[in-house]
Design an enzyme around this catalytic site. Structure first.
Site, short mmCIF file in Angstrom:
data_model
loop_
_atom_site.label_atom_id
_atom_site.label_comp_id
_atom_site.label_asym_id
_atom_site.label_seq_id
_atom_site.Cartn_x
_atom_site.Cartn_y
_atom_site.Cartn_z
N LYS A 1 0.88 -1.29 -0.07
CA LYS A 1 0.03 -0.18 -0.05
C LYS A 1 0.81 1.40 -0.14
O LYS A 1 2.04 1.23 0.19
CB LYS A 1 -0.92 -0.13 1.16
CG LYS A 1 -1.85 -1.20 1.18
CD LYS A 1 -3.51 -0.80 1.42
CE LYS A 1 -4.26 -1.81 1.04
NZ LYS A 1 -5.24 -2.12 1.91
N ARG B 1 -3.45 -10.64 4.13
CA ARG B 1 -3.80 -10.45 2.89
C ARG B 1 -2.88 -9.83 2.16
O ARG B 1 -2.57 -8.60 2.19
CB ARG B 1 -5.10 -9.89 2.49
CG ARG B 1 -5.62 -9.55 1.41
CD ARG B 1 -6.95 -8.85 1.06
NE ARG B 1 -7.58 -8.84 -0.18
CZ ARG B 1 -7.17 -7.93 -1.03
NH1 ARG B 1 -6.41 -6.82 -0.82
NH2 ARG B 1 -7.96 -7.79 -2.16
#
Length: 511
Positions: A451, A486
């Site tokens: 991210k 994840r």
């Protein structure tokens, strides 16, 4: 610090509250004639224990919950699901146990009659006491009353000696200090400190996780004990505009090949997303999402490598969730936690699959707006808002034992919020525990993989260059209590998860 120790101040407030209000004006602590209670048909709060060890135990639970609703028992809270060794008569299969809080206008003996009818209709016969049964439904508490009659004793007389009853009972009551009925139930305990002390005397949380008593989440065709190891969820983006690998997997063959690669590297779950949720992503229709997703699910379902693995669908549309589950998905991963489709939680409840509820403010086009980035205390506010979403799912019929929580790293958070969450997962659990112990015990998923905040901190503008930072972030998360990670890079993050699991196992004997 254990979750129980974090709740000690709450426990003391509850004990003080009970001492303050205890008495005939508050709670009927002496036996009350059943006829008195039956004449007062206003809605009463009740606790009902569930047990099953014959046939498909989970289906038995689902059927019993549906029948209770049909007969006027409105369930408001679910405990966790426990697989437990049999008590008293030990030569029989393991049980599933849980408990629910509910409200009903049925009088206590009417309620008993309904529960006995459900047991009978589901095939229970009354042979060996404490022997095998497809369903067992016991009234633990009824309103503020203590009831003694020829057919009914409330509170249930053997609550205090049964860990398989006390654990889910604590889940549904917990620290609900403001509810005077719950305070009454605590005061009926055999110990001065209420149910907290009774549970602690039995062994409390130290009993959980052993072969005799495990918290489990039904997922796929098995019961998952998430305390055993960290599960790795591999990400497959079917979108042309994903921030990490958009457009990389556009043919079904390339996707299947990548799935096989992730499984060979150790992925436990494959999460398919056909709608981009990166900041400012345009929303596509459910049909367009299905057009991307369904050919992939059909192809993946045929490959032998998927045997024993789980399929998750990343969607906030109930129509997509419904079709995906019909075609093999066992997990619905909803980044909106039910906020972007009012039908989502009702549909998931009917599908009886695991549900990931994630925290996000707004939607992908608005989540990074300044108003959605305002927090006084990000961990406490995320916990409060996430709990509200989970509670709505539960009231729609999704039991606590099917819910996975996700604090939403990267969604309506800036870089420093994301760091606070990674370091503050225990705080999030503790805050949720103030409202619901069952929810606080749910498995936690985190998704920091590649991210933007990792790129900002490490000066890595390209998403694919952020894997080392991802490993560091999931390491912090697992050591803080995350149960599922994840990730895009399965191999490296699985190694990190294995190391974290080994460190946590090493720490437990001295805890």
């Amino acid at each position: 610090m254990s979750l129980f120790k974090r709740l000690i101040p709450i426990k003391q407030r509850l004990v003080d509250a009970v001492k303050h209000v205890r008495g005939p004006s508050f709670c009927f602590l002496h036996p009350v004639p059943a006829s008195y209670v039956e004449l007062h048909s206003q809605e009463q709060e009740v606790v009902i224990a569930l047990g099953s060890n014959v046939g498909n135990r989970l289906n038995n639970f689902n059927q019993a919950l549906q029948l209770m609703k049909k007969y006027g028992i409105t369930i408001t809270r679910h405990g966790c699901l426990y697989e437990t060794a049999p008590a008293y008569v030990t030569d029989q299969p393991h049980f599933l146990n849980s408990a629910v809080r509910a409200v009903t206008k049925l009088g206590p003996h009417e309620l008993l009659g309904v529960l006995k009818k459900i047991e009978k209709d589901m095939g229970r016969t009354y042979g060996i006491r404490y022997g095998p049964r497809p369903i067992d439904l016991d009234i633990l508490f009824y309103g503020k009353f203590r009831i003694n009659s020829d057919t009914l004793t409330v509170p249930h007389e053997r609550i205090w000696e049964r860990p398989f009853v006390m654990a889910p009972l604590m889940d549904v009551l917990g620290s609900d200090v403001e509810n005077d009925t719950v305070a009454c139930w605590h005061s009926l305990s055999t110990h001065s400190g209420g149910l907290f002390e009774s549970w602690e005397k039995l062994g409390g949380e130290n009993l959980i996780g052993k072969e005799e008593m495990k918290r489990v989440l039904p997922i796929g065709n098995h019961l998952w004990d998430w305390s055993r190891k960290t599960s790795v969820m591999g990400v497959i983006n079917l979108t042309p505009d994903s921030f990490s690998d958009g457009g990389k997997f556009q043919s079904v063959d390339s996707i299947v090949s990548h799935v096989c690669s992730m499984i060979s590297e150790g992925a436990d779950i494959i999460d398919f997303g056909a709608q981009s949720t990166r900041p400012m992503a345009s929303r596509i229709s459910p049909q367009e999402e299905l057009d991307r997703l369904m050919p992939v699910l059909e192809a993946v379902a045929k490959i032998p490598e998927m045997n024993g693995k789980l399929i998750s669908v990343d969607t906030f549309y109930s129509e997509v969730a419904l079709e995906a589950v019909k075609n093999g998905a066992q997990v619905v991963n909803d980044v909106s936690g039910g906020q972007l489709d009012p039908n989502m939680t009702k549909v998931v409840a009917g599908l009886e699959v695991a549900y990931v509820a994630m925290h996000m403010r707004g939607d992908p086009t608005t989540m990074q707006n300044s108003e959605n980035l305002q927090y006084d205390n990000v961990c406490k506010q995320v916990a409060s808002e996430l709990y509200s979403q989970i509670k709505n799912a539960e009231l729609s019929g999704v039991p606590a034992w099917r819910i996975i929580m996700d604090p939403g790293i990267g969604f309506s958070k800036n870089t420093w919020h994301n760091l606070d969450i990674l370091m503050g997962l225990p705080t999030i659990r503790a805050e949720i525990a103030r409202k619901s112990l069952a929810m606080s015990h749910a498995p936690m998923l985190i998704g920091p993989s590649r991210k933007r905040f990792l790129g900002e901190i490490c000066a890595r503008p390209a998403a694919v260059e952020r894997d080392p930072a991802t490993v560091a972030s999931i390491t912090a998360g697992i050591l803080g209590g995350a149960n599922i990670v994840r990730v895009h890079n399965v191999r490296d993050n699985l190694d990190a998860a294995k190391l974290c699991d080994a460190m946590l196992r090493q720490k437990r004997p001295s805890a």
